[in-house]
Enzyme design. Structure first.
Site, PDB file in Angstrom:
ATOM      1  N   SER A  32      -2.856   0.048  -1.778  1.00  0.00           N
ATOM      2  CA  SER A  32      -4.190   0.348  -1.443  1.00  0.00           C
ATOM      3  C   SER A  32      -4.744  -1.044  -0.527  1.00  0.00           C
ATOM      4  O   SER A  32      -3.972  -1.827  -0.217  1.00  0.00           O
ATOM      5  CB  SER A  32      -5.198   0.562  -2.523  1.00  0.00           C
ATOM      6  N   THR A  33      -5.826  -0.808   0.262  1.00  0.00           N
ATOM      7  CA  THR A  33      -6.383  -1.874   0.872  1.00  0.00           C
ATOM      8  C   THR A  33      -6.467  -3.067   0.468  1.00  0.00           C
ATOM      9  O   THR A  33      -6.968  -3.462  -0.974  1.00  0.00           O
ATOM     10  CB  THR A  33      -8.076  -1.415   1.216  1.00  0.00           C
ATOM     11  N   GLN A  34      -5.776  -3.977   0.959  1.00  0.00           N
ATOM     12  CA  GLN A  34      -5.776  -5.404   0.710  1.00  0.00           C
ATOM     13  C   GLN A  34      -6.403  -6.213   1.541  1.00  0.00           C
ATOM     14  O   GLN A  34      -6.314  -7.647   1.216  1.00  0.00           O
ATOM     15  CB  GLN A  34      -4.381  -5.750   0.647  1.00  0.00           C
TER      16      GLN A  34
END
Lengths: 268, 263
Positions: A32-34
């Site tokens: 997921s968004t890092q």
């Protein structure tokens, strides 16, 4: 120079080395968004006698590139609250759609009456902030955070000015003045000169508060390299929300720039 | 033996377009003892007649607090009401946790409406055998809702459900215009009078069989309005109210015409 179309837009191999294709893997664990990608910078907000002023510039940056110069980062909720977004713009857009749904659901539950003439719903800024906090904390626990810092401005259930913040970890707090991102370092000290406590804020007039926030936006434009001189500003009172989305910073003075040493080409 | 062929489940229409299981569930509501609800501009009250299974047993509770701002009165299967009550309590608590406010009453009622309707449309399920009066306050003022096993919900100014409730409704209809501007005490008195209308002969309201639930807005010391938490009154707490509507007290009043004369 490699002019083949498949090399267009890619870093040159002769300068940066062979392109690291591992970033483009289609298999492997779900990620997921890092990190945020297209970002908005600071949001600043200040309480006054009978409401809250909130402002954010209209820029969405792609790294250090000023990529989109007409992005509105203040959002009105049910004609009674304003939400200001810093951080990832796509997550902001997701939240915007989500809040639209919430507002529609809420409107269905309220029938117009003498006390509430418009079918707007009774979810106030304090309710909205609590909801956003639960949402952000839930997403953090899913290891899929919404990469934003959010300021919620409006009125609470007692019709008193309300201002609070929630970030991508679900951390929530409230203060007479708040600023996200770079503004936390640059704008907060300025606003605290005028409203260090709730009592101070309760003595501020609307015009004073607007003036302080505009000054903060100017200082941020001077010193924050991800900011822009076009901004949005909203004033929330019990009479509703006045939102202006195409403001221009006025009376800029760059005289201080000459005294800056240590960055450009000058040799001290 | 069977009334007809179309009442074995709640998913089959009869040729006349009726769903008998749902209608039978509505009959269960009429078996329960009567409950009355009335709203004014500031308050909403529930009044209920409790029954005891036998002389030696206690009286079955009829009014339940759901949350700080809402409560219900039940008529029908108490065990079914318990399921709905627990559900409503959970929803109110969940809403308080996520939004930091009281769950608006209409939202609450819509939730049980949707929940009950599902039981009338899925094979193998049965409708709830209970009717409710839901009383609560929110930012839009006091509310009273009726809930039926069919899943139907409706907002009411005043209403009564349960055995012989028609008598109580007649009283409410007759006095409808008075309720809006009633004080808290006047509203309770009207509720008890309506309840008395539906009593069988030789029965009286006592502190054992009468239950009252109230919520509304009250003035705080600093002049602001605050929500009066929903509270159920039983036993000695209702004594003064019952005495206030006793027959001998009522006699000089203009409503003497509607009173029954003991034979």
């Amino acid at each position: 120079m490699d002019h083949r179309p498949q090399a267009w837009g890619r870093p040159r191999d002769d300068i940066y080395g062979a392109y690291d294709g591992s970033y483009l893997q289609t298999s492997g664990p779900k990620q997921s968004t890092q990190a945020p990608v297209v970002t908005g910078t600071s949001v600043v907000a200040l309480k006054f006698k009978d409401g809250v002023v909130i402002a954010a510039d209209n820029l969405a940056s792609y790294g250090s590139l000023a990529r989109f110069t007409n992005v509105k980062r203040l959002r009105v909720f049910l004609d009674s609250s304003v939400v200001g977004f810093g951080g990832d713009v796509s997550d902001m857009q997701y939240l915007d759609r989500h809040l639209n749904e919430l507002a529609i659901d809420e409107s269905y539950e309220t029938t117009p009456s003498a006390d509430h003439p418009s079918p707007g719903g009774t979810l106030n800024a304090a309710n909205l902030h609590k909801y956003l906090q639960k949402l952000m904390y839930k997403r953090r626990n899913d290891f899929d955070p919404l990469w934003n810092q959010i300021l919620v401005a409006g009125l609470d259930s007692g019709s008193k000015p309300f201002l609070a913040s929630v970030d991508l970890r679900g951390t929530a707090f409230s203060s007479p003045s708040l600023a996200s991102g770079f503004g936390a370092a640059l704008a907060q000290p300025i606003m605290r000169k005028y409203a260090a406590t709730e009592e101070d804020a309760a003595r501020l007039s609307r015009d004073e508060a607007v003036q302080v926030v505009k000054e903060c936006m100017k200082v941020l434009y001077y010193r924050d390299a991800r900011s822009m001189d076009k901004y949005s500003i909203a004033v929330v009172t019990k009479d509703g929300v006045e939102l202006k989305e195409d403001e221009q910073l006025e009376k800029q003075s760059w005289a201080f720039a000459e005294r800056i040493r240590g960055y450009g080409t000058q040799t001290v | 033996m069977f009334r007809n062929n179309y009442d074995n489940d709640s998913v089959t229409f009869s040729p006349q377009g009726r769903i008998f299981q749902v209608e039978y569930a509505a009959e269960a509501v009429k078996q329960g003892s009567v409950v009355v609800g009335i709203t004014s501009k500031k308050h909403v009250v529930l009044v209920a007649l409790k029954r005891n299974a036998e002389e030696l047993s206690s009286y079955q509770k009829k009014i339940f607090a759901i949350d700080e701002h809402a409560g219900i009165a039940i008529a029908g299967l108490t065990s079914d009401a318990r399921v709905l009550s627990n559900f409503m309590k959970q929803q109110c608590l969940g809403h308080r946790l996520t939004y930091g406010r009281d769950l608006p009453v209409r939202m609450l009622v819509d939730m049980i409406g949707a929940k009950a309707q599902q039981n009338t449309q899925q094979y193998g399920k049965r409708p709830y055998g209970v009717g409710l009066l839901i009383a609560g306050v929110d930012e839009q003022g006091p509310h009273l809702f009726e809930f039926q096993p069919s899943g139907m919900t409706e907002e009411m100014v005043a209403f009564a459900i349960g055995a012989r409730s028609q008598m109580a409704r007649t009283y409410l209809e007759k006095n409808l215009e008075l309720f809006a501007d009633c004080s808290r005490e006047e509203l309770i008195a009207h509720g008890l009078k309506a309840l008395k209308e539906s009593l069988v002969q030789d029965r009286e309201l006592t502190i054992e069989n009468t239950s009252v639930g109230v919520t509304g807005f009250s003035k705080a010391d600093d002049g602001s309005t605050k929500v009066e938490q929903f509270k159920v009154f039983d036993g000695q707490e209702v004594n003064a109210w019952i005495e206030g509507v006793a027959d001998d007290k009522e006699a000089p009043a203009a409503e003497g015409e509607s009173m029954e004369v003991d034979g």
